[in-house]
Design an enzyme around this catalytic site. Structure first.
Site, PDB file in Angstrom:
ATOM      1  N   HIS A 134       0.742  -1.081  -0.104  1.00 26.38           N
ATOM      2  CA  HIS A 134      -0.224  -0.089   0.033  1.00 26.38           C
ATOM      3  C   HIS A 134       0.917   1.136   0.090  1.00 26.38           C
ATOM      4  O   HIS A 134       2.157   1.032   0.263  1.00 26.38           O
ATOM      5  CB  HIS A 134      -0.829  -0.093   0.991  1.00 26.38           C
ATOM      6  CG  HIS A 134      -2.271  -0.850   1.078  1.00 26.38           C
ATOM      7  ND1 HIS A 134      -3.003  -0.485  -0.001  1.00 26.38           N
ATOM      8  CD2 HIS A 134      -2.609  -1.919   1.684  1.00 26.38           C
ATOM      9  CE1 HIS A 134      -4.314  -1.348   0.234  1.00 26.38           C
ATOM     10  NE2 HIS A 134      -3.755  -2.136   1.038  1.00 26.38           N
ATOM     11  N   ASP A 176       0.046   7.092  -3.827  1.00 26.89           N
ATOM     12  CA  ASP A 176      -0.870   6.640  -4.373  1.00 26.89           C
ATOM     13  C   ASP A 176      -1.191   7.742  -5.634  1.00 26.89           C
ATOM     14  O   ASP A 176      -1.181   7.431  -6.813  1.00 26.89           O
ATOM     15  CB  ASP A 176      -2.371   6.450  -3.841  1.00 26.89           C
ATOM     16  CG  ASP A 176      -2.237   5.078  -3.068  1.00 26.89           C
ATOM     17  OD1 ASP A 176      -1.409   4.299  -3.496  1.00 26.89           O
ATOM     18  OD2 ASP A 176      -3.207   4.765  -2.335  1.00 26.89           O
TER      19      ASP A 176
END
Length: 381
Positions: free
Chosen positions: A131, A161
């Protein structure tokens, strides 16, 4: 369907995922591309209901069973008419589905195949899960964020991200689209968050090489290592951000703050910086956030109140620029950047999952639409 904007006429097929892939698709749609989100049957993989998911705005949705042979052919038929395909699965997943780069380029040699992953398509960690926090940890970006002696502070998922992932995927797709206008050939864009996040640290690497950066967080001029680049609490529990780096801005800052010249001059004595930080802290603690905002607004002191997400939309400057807009009853950021001639239309609200299946099959000229729906390959309400 057209959204106006500089990418009007560009067709994008988005294989639905979460996080950076949908945000990249949103950015392309905001710029005017026609983006069709291909979703799988079953519950949506999202932290919020689909109709409130801002990342799904401005495009249409079709539900296709990708594991059915006819579902694969449906998406390939769309890829044959698209300019871009976006996917954010682990390496090898779309190949196993029969929708990998070779499959899509075989039906459309001009297609730009954008791939969004954390670790990239190659390398020892490529098959592994991860992540945002893991990706920026490995690049050094996370290690540079935080206070001296304290734990690294995850910057939500903005640096990894979206900053290192979605942004670089969009840059790559736009570059490949431009190149295709000259070569007539598509290509694969391998956008890895570790690559993009590393790129975002370019300035720091230059400063390191020049001896202007200490490779420890909280000890530099951009990470709260100096008292004039810091956040300070006000009497009502609010916070003010200070970024008075240049001497002329610092002079205006200290004057408006009310520091005496002798205290302000402590900037030139590093050993006295703790005293200077204390003096600034005490000064800010004497008034509310709004009172200090009134003092500094419109000046060159480089001071601004720290606002919450809710408060930001109400700030007079952002309100004047219409930086935030209302779409379907949801307050959200407006498309960025802005264009003088080919401004995109106001975004549309996120669709219900699969709401546009019939229209998409018709508009894209996909054969056998009725049979696909009847067989459950394309799921429509």
């Amino acid at each position: 369907m057209t959204n106006g904007g500089p990418l009007s006429g560009v067709r994008v097929v988005e294989l639905a995922g979460i996080g950076p892939g949908p945000y990249a698709a949103m950015l392309l749609a905001d710029l005017g591309a026609e983006v069709v989100r291909v979703e799988r049957p079953g519950p949506a993989a999202s932290e919020v209901p689909p109709e409130l998911d801002v990342l799904r705005r401005n495009r249409r949705s079709i539900v296709v069973d990708l594991r059915h042979p006819d579902g694969r052919q449906t998406v390939l038929a769309m890829a044959a008419k698209a300019d871009v395909l976006l996917e954010g699965f682990r390496p090898g997943v779309t190949e196993r589905l029969g929708l990998g780069p070779e499959d899509c380029l075989a039906v459309n040699p001009r297609i730009v195949y954008g791939r969004m992953t954390g670790w990239g398509q190659t390398g020892p960690l490529a098959p592994s899960a991860g992540h945002d926090i893991n990706y920026i940890a490995l690049t050094g970006a996370l290690g540079a964020i935080g206070r001296a002696g304290g734990a690294p502070v995850p910057p939500v998922n903005l640096v990894g991200d979206f900053g290192g992932g979605s942004t670089f995927l969009v840059i790559g797709v736009l570059a490949a689209l431009f190149e295709a206008t000259r070569s007539g050939q598509g290509q694969v864009v391998d956008a890895a968050i570790v690559d993009g996040a590393s790129s975002l640290t370019a300035l720091l690497h230059g400063l390191l090489a020049a001896g202007r950066w200490i490779d420890r967080r909280g000890e530099n001029f951009l990470d709260t290592g100096v008292p004039w680049y810091e956040n300070y609490q006000t009497s009502d529990g609010g916070w003010m951000s200070v970024g008075a780096l240049e001497p002329k801005f610092y002079a205006e800052f200290t004057a408006l703050l009310g520091l005496d010249p002798e205290t302000a001059a402590l900037r030139n004595t590093p050993s006295a910086w703790p005293r200077l930080r204390t003096a600034i802290t005490e000064a800010f603690a004497g008034r509310t956030r709004q009172q200090w905002a009134d003092v500094f607004e419109g000046t060159d002191a480089c001071v601004a109140p720290v606002l919450s997400l809710t408060e930001a939309a109400e700030h007079p400057h952002l309100a004047a620029r219409e930086t935030f807009i209302d779409v379907g009853g949801v307050r959200q950021p407006a498309p960025a950047p802005r264009f003088s001639r080919s401004a995109p239309a106001t975004p549309t609200a996120p669709p219900a999952v699969g709401a546009d299946g019939r229209d998409i099959l018709s508009d894209w000229g996909i054969p056998g639409a009725s049979e696909l729906i009847a067989a459950g390959v394309v799921v429509c309400d």
